[in-house]
Scaffold this motif. Structure first.
Motif, PDB file in Angstrom:
ATOM      1  N   ALA A 129      -9.427  13.682 -39.845  1.00  0.00           N
ATOM      2  CA  ALA A 129      -8.804  14.939 -40.278  1.00  0.00           C
ATOM      3  C   ALA A 129      -8.627  14.880 -41.785  1.00  0.00           C
ATOM      4  O   ALA A 129      -8.414  13.816 -42.356  1.00  0.00           O
ATOM      5  CB  ALA A 129      -7.463  15.137 -39.592  1.00  0.00           C
ATOM      6  N   ASN A 177      -7.088  17.093 -45.427  1.00  0.00           N
ATOM      7  CA  ASN A 177      -6.360  18.207 -46.019  1.00  0.00           C
ATOM      8  C   ASN A 177      -7.119  18.819 -47.197  1.00  0.00           C
ATOM      9  O   ASN A 177      -6.589  19.680 -47.893  1.00  0.00           O
ATOM     10  CB  ASN A 177      -4.980  17.740 -46.504  1.00  0.00           C
ATOM     11  CG  ASN A 177      -4.084  17.349 -45.345  1.00  0.00           C
ATOM     12  OD1 ASN A 177      -4.131  17.976 -44.295  1.00  0.00           O
ATOM     13  ND2 ASN A 177      -3.274  16.321 -45.541  1.00  0.00           N
ATOM     14  N   CYS A 195      -7.300   9.780 -37.559  1.00  0.00           N
ATOM     15  CA  CYS A 195      -6.492  10.395 -36.503  1.00  0.00           C
ATOM     16  C   CYS A 195      -6.851   9.989 -35.087  1.00  0.00           C
ATOM     17  O   CYS A 195      -6.060  10.192 -34.171  1.00  0.00           O
ATOM     18  CB  CYS A 195      -6.494  11.922 -36.634  1.00  0.00           C
ATOM     19  SG  CYS A 195      -8.074  12.715 -36.349  1.00  0.00           S
ATOM     20  N   LEU A 207      -2.384  15.452 -35.342  1.00  0.00           N
ATOM     21  CA  LEU A 207      -2.705  16.314 -36.479  1.00  0.00           C
ATOM     22  C   LEU A 207      -1.433  16.893 -37.094  1.00  0.00           C
ATOM     23  O   LEU A 207      -0.521  17.313 -36.388  1.00  0.00           O
ATOM     24  CB  LEU A 207      -3.618  17.453 -36.032  1.00  0.00           C
ATOM     25  CG  LEU A 207      -4.962  17.030 -35.427  1.00  0.00           C
ATOM     26  CD1 LEU A 207      -5.734  18.251 -34.960  1.00  0.00           C
ATOM     27  CD2 LEU A 207      -5.775  16.229 -36.416  1.00  0.00           C
ATOM     28  N   ASN A 234      -3.344  19.811 -41.464  1.00  0.00           N
ATOM     29  CA  ASN A 234      -4.621  19.686 -40.761  1.00  0.00           C
ATOM     30  C   ASN A 234      -4.902  20.932 -39.932  1.00  0.00           C
ATOM     31  O   ASN A 234      -6.007  21.494 -39.956  1.00  0.00           O
ATOM     32  CB  ASN A 234      -4.611  18.479 -39.828  1.00  0.00           C
ATOM     33  CG  ASN A 234      -4.433  17.151 -40.523  1.00  0.00           C
ATOM     34  OD1 ASN A 234      -3.823  16.243 -39.967  1.00  0.00           O
ATOM     35  ND2 ASN A 234      -4.950  17.013 -41.718  1.00  0.00           N
TER      36      ASN A 234
END
Length: 541
Positions: free
Chosen positions: A355, A357, A407, A464, A468
């Motif tokens: 994941a 950002n 993740c 998450l 995310n």
């Protein structure tokens, strides 16, 4: 053929990166402080030998480095250092040599180096996956005077010493390995210590040697001068101790702290001129015959003694492999959690989920690796293949290990409650139901989705954050974060694996490349779809 080329664009091993990454990546630089590095010291012939006239012969000694990874490495400016070997343990002249024990008292977390050499920086030098770099004092074919000696005429670098032993034994066609530090003015060559100790270290190219202090042997104010280099700059190291006629290998001679080499190695021959080298054991051989070497950060485990002195020569028989059997269900997906680094057969892909950002992120990222191309790190993965039974090979060697997912997780307990910094995260459990593969959000508990229960078959999950979820909800068909109850699988599929499709984005449109459609017709400007490029099926997105 030389293994060094100007830096260039390259693709990873066929099928290695199936996740739409930039296929025009630059060679990666080895990073300091790695205990499971890409660039390793693979073979050291330091023990000398005798020539055909039964005289001691030192011209044929060499050090070999190896790209133990699946990617091309930029090795420009890498340092090769030799640790203090003044005296096996202590002597009247040098009462306190810089062993690992003495260093922890006087120069903790540093290594005392007597010589340092450097790969030149006049241009970019790269090392391809599974290829070696050989450095020596004399890059000649030594078999003419010592029939058991290696042919070093194809070495990559030699030290151009002008001292009497070497000045007439150089190969002008071989580039110079630069000497940047020596413990005295006369040692303008790689000074071998036979039968030992002979500790070799690789240092990152960004090591600032000017800031490293110098000093003499413990208890002395003159004599041999050493440079004390921070151990965290070590890319790789091998601690070779002496095997003398009077003793077995002596662990007290270790020059490195255990955090950089937990063991040591020694040749079998008691004394010098034994004609033996130390070499890394083979951990795994990929489907394209690339050899992966042992690298457990322990030379006692990783190395063995050999009388095969030829350069670029490694065993084709892996050691330390065990097998387990897995069964891929009808869906084509199976969560697994191997307890050791592992690999599998051709026709299978291992995937973990990341994941991000980053502002450009619109979905989960899928880290995907062909089973037969690399040893992967132990931990939670998703195996993808046509339904059936497969054999995985587990290794004690560590080998080349990939980073864990940010993740993808595995729950050993039957219940999980996120706490701390993840208390507001959302748990999605992996669903491998045929036709509905992806990640299903757990049921809410007290208004939150951060608590889950597990059974034997469903222990893989992802966690998450809100950031995310903000990035990915739209691409998964949800109108908001709150409505994102299921994250659809957007990674590779068993069908794509079976069809041999390399799913990557063609990034540089100006790169001269020839494409053909599935009917064999040439296409100048491919749009979305499947094409043939260099004999491979390519998915252009």
């Amino acid at each position: 053929m030389k293994i060094f080329t100007p830096i260039r664009t390259f693709a990873l091993i066929v099928g290695l990166s199936l996740l739409g990454a930039d296929a025009h990546a630059k060679a990666e630089k080895p990073s300091g402080g790695s205990t499971s590095g890409d660039l390793v010291i693979s073979k050291v012939f330091y023990n000398n030998m005798v020539n055909d006239a039964a005289k001691s012969f030192i011209l044929a000694n060499y050090i070999e480095l190896y790209n133990n990874s699946d990617k091309e490495l930029d090795i420009t400016g890498i340092y090769i250092g030799l640790a203090d070997n003044t005296g096996a343990t202590s002597s009247t002249t040098y009462p306190n040599p810089w062993t690992a024990a003495n260093m922890q008292t006087a120069h903790k977390d540093s290594i005392a180096l007597k010589q340092i050499f450097q790969i030149p920086t006049d241009k970019t030098y790269t090392l391809e996956p599974g290829k070696s770099l050989v450095v020596c004092n004399s890059a000649l074919n030594h078999t003419t005077v010592a029939s058991k000696a290696p042919d070093l005429s194809e070495a990559d670098f030699e030290v151009k010493s002008q001292l009497s032993t070497y000045k007439d034994n150089h190969n002008d066609a071989v580039p110079e390995l630069i000497q940047v530090f020596s413990y005295n003015d006369n040692s303008t060559y790689i000074q071998w210590q036979s039968p030992g100790p002979f500790c070799v270290v690789l240092l990152a190219a960004d090591t600032n040697l000017d800031k490293c202090p110098t000093g003499y042997s413990g208890g002395r104010t003159d004599g041999h001068l050493f440079k004390f280099v921070p151990a965290f700059k070590t890319i790789d190291a091998v601690d070779i101790v002496e095997h003398s006629a009077k003793t077995n290998p002596d662990a007290s001679q270790k020059r490195l702290p255990d955090s950089y080499d937990a063991g040591y190695v020694a040749t079998n021959y008691a004394g010098g001129n034994g004609g033996e080298a130390v070499v890394r054991k083979t951990a795994f051989v990929t489907s394209n015959q690339r050899i992966v070497l042992w690298d457990t950060n322990n030379s006692s485990n990783d190395f063995e003694v050999t009388t095969d002195l030829s350069i670029r020569s490694y065993s084709e028989s892996p050691v330390g492999l065990t097998e387990i059997t897995i069964t891929i269900p009808e869906s084509g997906y199976l969560p697994i959690n191997p307890t050791k680094p592992f690999c599998g057969p051709k026709g299978m892909v291992f995937t973990h989920v990341n994941a991000s950002n980053h502002e450009s992120t619109t979905d989960l990222l899928y880290g995907e690796y062909p089973a037969d191309s690399i040893l992967l790190i132990k931990g939670p993965w998703i195996a993808i293949a046509a339904p059936g039974t497969y054999t995985l090979k587990l290794s004690d060697s560590q080998g080349v290990m990939k980073s864990r997912s940010s993740c993808t997780s595995w729950c050993d307990d039957n219940e999980l409650q996120l706490t701390g910094s993840r208390v507001n995260n959302v748990i999605y459990k992996f669903s491998n139901v045929k036709g509905n593969v992806g990640f299903k959000r757990v049921d809410a508990v007290e208004g939150k989705y951060n608590k889950a229960t597990f059974s034997d078959g469903d222990r893989l999950y992802i966690s998450l954050s809100e950031k995310n979820l903000e990035k990915i909800y739209a691409s998964n068909g949800a109108a908001s974060i709150g409505e994102l109850s299921f994250i659809t699988w957007h990674g590779t599929t068993p069908e794509k694996i079976a069809a041999g499709i390399d799913e990557r984005v063609v990034v540089k449109k100006d790169t001269p490349t020839v494409f053909y459609n599935l009917n064999g017709q040439r296409v100048e400007h491919p749009t979305k779809g499947i094409y043939i490029q260099n004999g491979k099926k390519i998915l252009v997105k």
